[in-house]
Design an enzyme around this catalytic site. Structure first.
Site, short mmCIF file in Angstrom:
data_model
loop_
_atom_site.label_atom_id
_atom_site.label_comp_id
_atom_site.label_asym_id
_atom_site.label_seq_id
_atom_site.Cartn_x
_atom_site.Cartn_y
_atom_site.Cartn_z
N ASN A 17 0.76 -1.07 -0.08
CA ASN A 17 0.09 -0.01 0.26
C ASN A 17 0.95 1.16 0.06
OD1 ASN A 17 -1.68 2.18 0.52
ND2 ASN A 17 -2.14 1.58 2.52
N TRP A 18 0.84 1.85 -1.24
CA TRP A 18 1.94 3.07 -1.34
C TRP A 18 1.34 4.24 -0.41
CZ3 TRP A 18 3.81 3.55 -7.03
CH2 TRP A 18 4.32 2.20 -7.48
N LYS A 19 0.11 4.34 -0.13
CA LYS A 19 -0.52 5.55 0.62
C LYS A 19 -0.26 6.68 -0.34
CE LYS A 19 -0.07 3.05 4.88
NZ LYS A 19 -0.03 3.08 6.47
N HIS B 137 -9.52 1.14 5.05
CA HIS B 137 -8.15 1.47 5.99
C HIS B 137 -8.55 2.26 6.76
CE1 HIS B 137 -4.17 2.49 6.54
NE2 HIS B 137 -3.75 1.41 5.70
N GLU C 274 -6.70 4.79 8.08
CA GLU C 274 -6.41 6.34 7.71
C GLU C 274 -7.51 6.90 7.13
OE1 GLU C 274 -2.67 5.36 5.50
OE2 GLU C 274 -1.94 4.98 7.47
N GLU D 78 -5.05 -4.84 10.58
CA GLU D 78 -4.10 -3.56 10.69
C GLU D 78 -4.30 -2.95 11.92
OE1 GLU D 78 -2.12 -2.69 6.97
OE2 GLU D 78 -4.03 -1.22 7.03
N GLY E 169 2.92 2.40 10.78
CA GLY E 169 3.58 3.46 10.58
C GLY E 169 4.48 3.57 11.76
N SER F 144 3.88 -2.04 10.09
CA SER F 144 5.10 -2.22 10.23
C SER F 144 5.79 -3.57 9.92
CB SER F 144 5.50 -1.84 11.87
OG SER F 144 5.32 -0.58 12.10
N GLY G 271 3.10 -1.27 4.16
CA GLY G 271 3.15 0.27 3.91
C GLY G 271 4.31 0.67 3.41
N GLY G 272 5.25 1.41 4.54
CA GLY G 272 6.57 1.85 4.20
C GLY G 272 7.55 0.88 3.51
#
Ligand code: 13P
Length: 247
Positions: free
Chosen positions: A13-15, A98, A100, A169, A175, A211, A232-233
């Site tokens: 997930n590049w966000k 998600h 966010e 999640e 993150g 993470s 993610g990251g």
């Protein structure tokens, strides 16, 4: 990842990250992915990069998708993107719910299920995200929260539930560099599995997110009810993302 019917799946997930140039570099590195053990690999990119993603990844072993979809089919919904539009770019996946988006856009549990239904109607698999906040985690409410979030989906019945992927999640692990331990994640995954089983959809894949990196993925994937990851990251670095897929 012990199930024979639930093949491993890793989704990046590049966000709201990357740029047109940066995503080209990342996609070109991923396009050469060769699966040694039938691990499915996918990326969910920002909407404006879908055309580029389709162009670069078409014919590769990496599939792609988006990070959100409208619950409405079309019309006067400024700023929204329909499932049919995602279908135009051959999206295989779309994230719904998600944390966010639940937090920043006040998405309700029902809205998230409505989005999932809309995606399925266009042949796109929703990745249905659930997870408790830090405060809910501290209060021992993880199971209650994920069941509440899953409820509108489960109410749609086995035929619908069987078609989704669920992603657990925990918000406190996203993150933060503080992943859930494999045992913590497994406990919630087993609970989610039980909820799915009671709805006649025990073989739905349940991914863990929060993470995940190349160093901690192996112990997470060793858990019986963790079928892969939503990353993610670490998905923004091709080498690390591919290293997770190689585990
Ligand atoms: P991180 O891997 O950066 O913690 O993000 C997880 C996530 O939210 C994926 O959807």
């Amino acid at each position: 990842m012990t199930s024979t019917t639930r093949s491993p799946l890793i989704i990046g997930n590049w966000k709201m990250n990357a740029s047109l140039g940066g995503s080209m570099v990342l996609l070109q590195a991923l396009a050469h992915y060769k699966s040694s053990k039938a691990c499915e690999l996918a990326v969910c990119v920002p909407f404006p990069y879908l055309a580029q993603t389709q162009e670069v990844l078409a014919g590769s072993l990496v599939s792609w998708g988006a990070q959100d979809v409208s619950d409405q089919p079309q019309g006067a919904y400024t700023g929204e993107v329909s499932a049919a539009m995602l279908q135009d770019f051959a999206c295989k996946w779309v994230l719904v719910g998600h944390s966010e988006r639940r937090q920043r856009h006040a998405e309700s549990d029902q809205l998230v299920a409505d989005k999932a239904v809309r995606a399925l109607a266009c042949g796109i698999t929703p990745v249905f995200c659930v997870g408790e906040s830090d405060a809910e985690h501290e209060a021992g409410e993880a199971h209650d929260v994920v069941l509440r979030q899953l409820r509108p989906l489960l109410d749609l019945g086995a035929d619908v539930v069987k078609q989704v992927v669920v992603a657990y999640e925990p918000v406190w692990a996203i993150g933060t560099g503080k992943s859930a331990t494999p045992e913590q994640a497994q406990a919630v995954h087993a609970f989610i599995r039980e909820c799915l089983k009671q709805s006649g959809a025990a073989e739905v894949r349940v991914l863990y997110g929060g993470s995940v990196n190349a160093a901690n993925a192996k112990s997470l994937f060793a858990m019986p009810d963790i079928d892969g990851a939503l990353v993610g990251g670490a998905a923004l670095k091709a080498e690390e993302f591919l290293a997770i897929a190689a585990i």
